[in-house]
Design a protein around this motif. Structure first.
Motif, mmCIF file in Angstrom:
data_model
loop_
_atom_site.group_PDB
_atom_site.id
_atom_site.type_symbol
_atom_site.label_atom_id
_atom_site.label_comp_id
_atom_site.label_asym_id
_atom_site.label_seq_id
_atom_site.Cartn_x
_atom_site.Cartn_y
_atom_site.Cartn_z
ATOM 1 N N ILE A 1 0.832 -1.201 0.000
ATOM 2 C CA ILE A 1 0.000 0.000 0.000
ATOM 3 C C ILE A 1 0.869 1.255 0.000
ATOM 4 C CG2 ILE A 1 -1.710 1.324 1.305
ATOM 5 C CD1 ILE A 1 -2.842 -1.303 2.308
ATOM 6 N N PHE A 2 1.893 1.274 0.830
ATOM 7 C CA PHE A 2 2.766 2.443 0.910
ATOM 8 C C PHE A 2 4.132 1.991 1.418
ATOM 9 C CE2 PHE A 2 4.595 5.999 3.369
ATOM 10 C CZ PHE A 2 4.685 6.943 2.366
ATOM 11 N N GLU B 1 6.338 1.191 6.260
ATOM 12 C CA GLU B 1 5.814 0.435 5.122
ATOM 13 C C GLU B 1 4.498 -0.210 5.526
ATOM 14 O OE1 GLU B 1 8.261 -2.321 2.365
ATOM 15 O OE2 GLU B 1 7.254 -3.688 3.766
ATOM 16 N N PHE B 2 3.481 -0.041 4.690
ATOM 17 C CA PHE B 2 2.156 -0.602 4.965
ATOM 18 C C PHE B 2 1.806 -1.622 3.886
ATOM 19 C CE2 PHE B 2 2.094 3.469 7.129
ATOM 20 C CZ PHE B 2 1.466 3.186 8.342
ATOM 21 N N LYS B 3 1.258 -2.755 4.362
ATOM 22 C CA LYS B 3 0.812 -3.807 3.445
ATOM 23 C C LYS B 3 -0.529 -4.361 3.913
ATOM 24 C CE LYS B 3 5.234 -5.663 1.778
ATOM 25 N NZ LYS B 3 6.078 -6.889 1.707
ATOM 26 N N LEU B 4 -1.317 -4.817 2.966
ATOM 27 C CA LEU B 4 -2.532 -5.572 3.267
ATOM 28 C C LEU B 4 -2.210 -7.041 3.037
ATOM 29 C CD1 LEU B 4 -5.543 -5.503 4.026
ATOM 30 C CD2 LEU B 4 -6.039 -5.437 1.557
ATOM 31 N N GLU B 5 -2.365 -7.863 4.084
ATOM 32 C CA GLU B 5 -1.966 -9.260 3.997
ATOM 33 C C GLU B 5 -3.147 -10.174 4.298
ATOM 34 O OE1 GLU B 5 1.337 -9.981 6.536
ATOM 35 O OE2 GLU B 5 2.744 -8.800 5.309
ATOM 36 N N VAL B 6 -3.217 -11.258 3.531
ATOM 37 C CA VAL B 6 -4.217 -12.310 3.738
ATOM 38 C C VAL B 6 -3.470 -13.615 3.978
ATOM 39 C CG1 VAL B 6 -6.139 -13.588 2.734
ATOM 40 C CG2 VAL B 6 -5.899 -11.146 2.269
ATOM 41 N N HIS B 7 -3.770 -14.266 5.125
ATOM 42 C CA HIS B 7 -3.131 -15.533 5.473
ATOM 43 C C HIS B 7 -4.202 -16.602 5.612
ATOM 44 C CE1 HIS B 7 0.831 -13.760 6.653
ATOM 45 N NE2 HIS B 7 0.067 -12.697 6.837
ATOM 46 N N ALA B 8 -3.904 -17.793 5.127
ATOM 47 C CA ALA B 8 -4.783 -18.949 5.302
ATOM 48 C C ALA B 8 -3.906 -20.177 5.474
ATOM 49 C CB ALA B 8 -5.715 -19.116 4.107
ATOM 50 N N ASN B 9 -4.164 -20.947 6.569
ATOM 51 C CA ASN B 9 -3.365 -22.129 6.869
ATOM 52 C C ASN B 9 -4.265 -23.321 7.114
ATOM 53 O OD1 ASN B 9 -0.559 -20.891 7.170
ATOM 54 N ND2 ASN B 9 -1.750 -19.643 8.614
ATOM 55 N N ALA B 10 -3.828 -24.470 6.661
ATOM 56 C CA ALA B 10 -4.532 -25.737 6.916
ATOM 57 C C ALA B 10 -3.489 -26.762 7.331
ATOM 58 C CB ALA B 10 -5.296 -26.186 5.675
ATOM 59 N N ASN B 11 -3.302 -26.897 8.664
ATOM 60 C CA ASN B 11 -2.280 -27.794 9.208
ATOM 61 C C ASN B 11 -2.933 -29.001 9.863
ATOM 62 O OD1 ASN B 11 -0.460 -25.756 8.448
ATOM 63 N ND2 ASN B 11 -0.690 -24.739 10.448
ATOM 64 N N ASP B 12 -2.134 -29.990 10.170
ATOM 65 C CA ASP B 12 -2.656 -31.205 10.791
ATOM 66 C C ASP B 12 -1.600 -31.774 11.734
ATOM 67 O OD1 ASP B 12 -4.765 -33.063 11.079
ATOM 68 O OD2 ASP B 12 -3.652 -34.514 9.849
ATOM 69 N N ASN B 13 -2.047 -32.174 12.941
ATOM 70 C CA ASN B 13 -1.152 -32.770 13.935
ATOM 71 C C ASN B 13 -0.026 -31.818 14.303
ATOM 72 O OD1 ASN B 13 -2.748 -35.035 13.733
ATOM 73 N ND2 ASN B 13 -1.332 -36.124 12.362
ATOM 74 N N VAL B 14 -0.380 -30.639 14.749
ATOM 75 C CA VAL B 14 0.590 -29.615 15.090
ATOM 76 C C VAL B 14 0.695 -29.489 16.610
ATOM 77 C CG1 VAL B 14 1.182 -27.174 14.906
ATOM 78 C CG2 VAL B 14 0.178 -28.366 12.962
ATOM 79 N N GLY B 15 1.899 -29.459 17.143
ATOM 80 C CA GLY B 15 2.119 -29.219 18.577
ATOM 81 C C GLY B 15 1.526 -30.291 19.473
ATOM 82 N N VAL C 1 -7.107 -11.552 7.778
ATOM 83 C CA VAL C 1 -6.833 -10.408 6.919
ATOM 84 C C VAL C 1 -6.325 -9.285 7.821
ATOM 85 C CG1 VAL C 1 -7.756 -8.725 5.292
ATOM 86 C CG2 VAL C 1 -8.627 -11.067 5.284
ATOM 87 N N MET C 2 -5.123 -8.748 7.462
ATOM 88 C CA MET C 2 -4.504 -7.786 8.369
ATOM 89 C C MET C 2 -3.834 -6.658 7.592
ATOM 90 S SD MET C 2 -2.818 -10.303 11.233
ATOM 91 C CE MET C 2 -2.775 -8.961 12.414
ATOM 92 N N LEU C 3 -3.901 -5.485 8.176
ATOM 93 C CA LEU C 3 -3.122 -4.356 7.697
ATOM 94 C C LEU C 3 -1.863 -4.295 8.549
ATOM 95 C CD1 LEU C 3 -2.860 -1.803 5.913
ATOM 96 C CD2 LEU C 3 -3.991 -0.536 7.751
ATOM 97 N N THR C 4 -0.713 -4.452 7.907
ATOM 98 C CA THR C 4 0.540 -4.515 8.658
ATOM 99 C C THR C 4 1.361 -3.252 8.428
ATOM 100 O OG1 THR C 4 1.809 -5.582 6.882
ATOM 101 C CG2 THR C 4 0.558 -7.018 8.376
ATOM 102 N N MET C 5 2.129 -2.925 9.448
ATOM 103 C CA MET C 5 3.060 -1.801 9.346
ATOM 104 C C MET C 5 4.444 -2.270 9.789
ATOM 105 S SD MET C 5 3.297 1.829 11.394
ATOM 106 C CE MET C 5 4.089 1.058 12.797
ATOM 107 N N ASN C 6 5.439 -1.876 9.034
ATOM 108 C CA ASN C 6 6.825 -2.173 9.384
ATOM 109 C C ASN C 6 7.598 -0.862 9.362
ATOM 110 O OD1 ASN C 6 9.278 -3.409 9.876
ATOM 111 N ND2 ASN C 6 9.590 -4.015 7.735
ATOM 112 N N TYR C 7 8.075 -0.444 10.518
ATOM 113 C CA TYR C 7 8.737 0.856 10.631
ATOM 114 C C TYR C 7 10.106 0.647 11.279
ATOM 115 C CZ TYR C 7 9.092 5.950 11.247
ATOM 116 O OH TYR C 7 9.471 7.262 11.175
ATOM 117 N N ASP C 8 11.140 0.928 10.512
ATOM 118 C CA ASP C 8 12.509 0.771 10.995
ATOM 119 C C ASP C 8 12.885 2.016 11.797
ATOM 120 O OD1 ASP C 8 15.060 0.045 11.454
ATOM 121 O OD2 ASP C 8 15.618 -0.302 9.371
#
Length: 436
Positions: A100-101, A271-285, A296-303
């Motif tokens: 996004i920016f 830095e701004f990004k729009l992120e979409v995550h989808a996970n399908a795991n099995d037998n975890v932990g 769905v998330m709006l992320t910011m990364n600022y150094d």
């Protein structure tokens, strides 16, 4: 890379023994040049970098998958029973992000590479101009060498004719042995000059083959399009500064350096990004069964602090901008110097040609007069031979000046950045600037 269209644009009508024109030689030299091929590859490489930079405007999609064996020894501080500690674990995830920016870093980097690509394209044209001048100079050198070779052959024939005449007279007692020795020495000198002329011609033929890729046979005297020559040195310099591709390439480098500064300053922004995550795991932990999530998330990364790297990179880019500016200044001065030298040579050689023409006419008249007086016994053989040498040298000087004058005209066109245009050599479509 074969640029056959270059040659096709410069071909003239063929005769039974095809004449290799200057225009065709220049087109062939450009097509044959490894320097041009390398620069074209460099140009295409930067164009691909532009495409790579523009990819950051588009969504980025990543797929992750993994499968393996998981063994857990502890869970929340409790030891897991032995028969439950090992499971077959699988993971699969999808991540999509859209920038996004980023502090205008992507736009600045795209513009920087676009200017660099234009600089490489203009450098390609500048290299073609340089090869055109090299080919023109060599083409005229070969023509001059062939003309001098013919002149030297004629000089040998004339001396041999005199030698035969003196030999006949000497056998009849009408000429002295000193005259015979004198003409014999002059014949040897004339033949030695002929050998030197032939050697020079062979050397130029080899250079021509290396540069043009064709033998230097059936060359024809080129005619400069005088309508393209400027009316004054001032106009020539102005056109050179405004049109020469080397200067235009330097200007593009300055613009690229400015965009590099803007790109580095982008690190001061978050830095701004729009992120979409989808996970399908099995037998975890150590948990049997599926483990799925989506977000769905709006992320910011600022150094906030990076040890002063952004400041250092920005200052380094500023110095590269200064370097590009000085390169442009140097290129402009070289164009001014080259135009001035070529203009002065063109005008001075034109005046010199007229004087040397008078010298040739006067020397020939003196030679004819001495020959007539020699037959009447009023001149010595040495006078006649010296007169012939004077005519030979006068003609040789005129030939050198005539071809140098023609070259000076082409040098003016080259300094203005329009030599290939004057030679009617068209560049391939891939070399043309893209419309913005």
């Amino acid at each position: 890379m074969r640029l056959s269209s270059l040659i096709a644009a410069a071909l003239f009508s063929s005769t039974a023994a095809h004449a290799l024109s200057l225009e065709e030689s220049v087109a062939s030299a450009i097509d044959y040049s490894p320097q041009i091929a390398g620069q074209y590859a460099r140009f295409q490489s930067v164009l691909r970098e532009v495409d790579g930079a523009q990819a950051n405007y588009l969504p980025q999609v990543n797929l992750y998958a993994a499968a393996g064996y998981e063994e857990t020894l502890y869970n929340s501080g409790n030891k897991i029973p032995k028969d439950d500690r090992g499971m077959n674990r699988t993971e699969i995830g999808l991540k999509a992000s859209q920038l996004i920016f980023d502090g205008f870093k992507t736009s600045a980097n795209t513009d920087r590479l676009t200017y660099e690509a234009e600089s490489e394209r203009l450098t390609l044209l500048s290299d073609a101009e340089g090869i055109s001048l090299d080919t023109t100079r060599l083409y005229l050198e070969v023509l001059k060498a062939k003309t001098i070779h013919e002149l030297t052959q004629r000089n040998v024939r004339e001396h041999e004719a005199i030698y035969q005449d003196i030999l006949d007279k000497n056998s009849k007692g009408l000429s002295s042995n000193s005259d015979l020795a004198q003409i014999l020495a002059r014949v040897a000198t004339a033949k030695s000059s002929l050998i030197a002329a032939e050697n020079n011609l062979y050397d130029l033929d080899a250079k021509f083959m290396r540069l043009v890729g064709k033998p230097a046979t059936n060359l024809i005297d080129p005619v400069v399009d005088s309508a393209l020559l400027p009316s004054s040195k001032t106009i020539a310099i102005k056109q050179g500064i405004n049109q020469h591709p080397e200067i235009q390439a330097a200007i593009a480098d300055i613009q690229a350096a400015r965009e590099e500064i803007r790109r580095e300053k982008g690190n001061y922004f978050p830095e701004f990004k729009l992120e979409v995550h989808a996970n399908a795991n099995d037998n975890v932990g150590n948990t049997l069964g599926p483990d799925q999530d989506a977000r769905v998330m709006l992320t910011m990364n600022y150094d906030i602090y990076n040890g002063g790297k952004t400041n250092a990179d920005t200052e380094a880019s500023a110095w590269r901008h200064e370097e590009a500016r000085t390169i442009r200044l140097r290129a402009e001065r070289e164009v001014v110097e080259g135009t001035t030298l070529a203009w002065n040579a063109y005008n001075m050689l034109d005046q010199q040609k007229k004087l040397l023409k008078q010298n040739v006419d006067a020397a020939k008249a003196a030679e004819m007069g001495y020959e007539e007086q020699f037959r009447l016994g009023r001149r010595s053989l040495l006078d006649v031979l010296d007169a012939k040498v004077e005519v030979f040298l006068a003609r040789k000087s005129y030939i050198n000046t005539e071809y140098d004058h023609t070259l000076a005209a082409y040098r003016i066109l080259n300094a203005m950045g329009k030599l290939t245009y004057a030679l009617r050599v068209e560049y391939p479509e891939q070399w043309q600037a893209k419309e913005q």
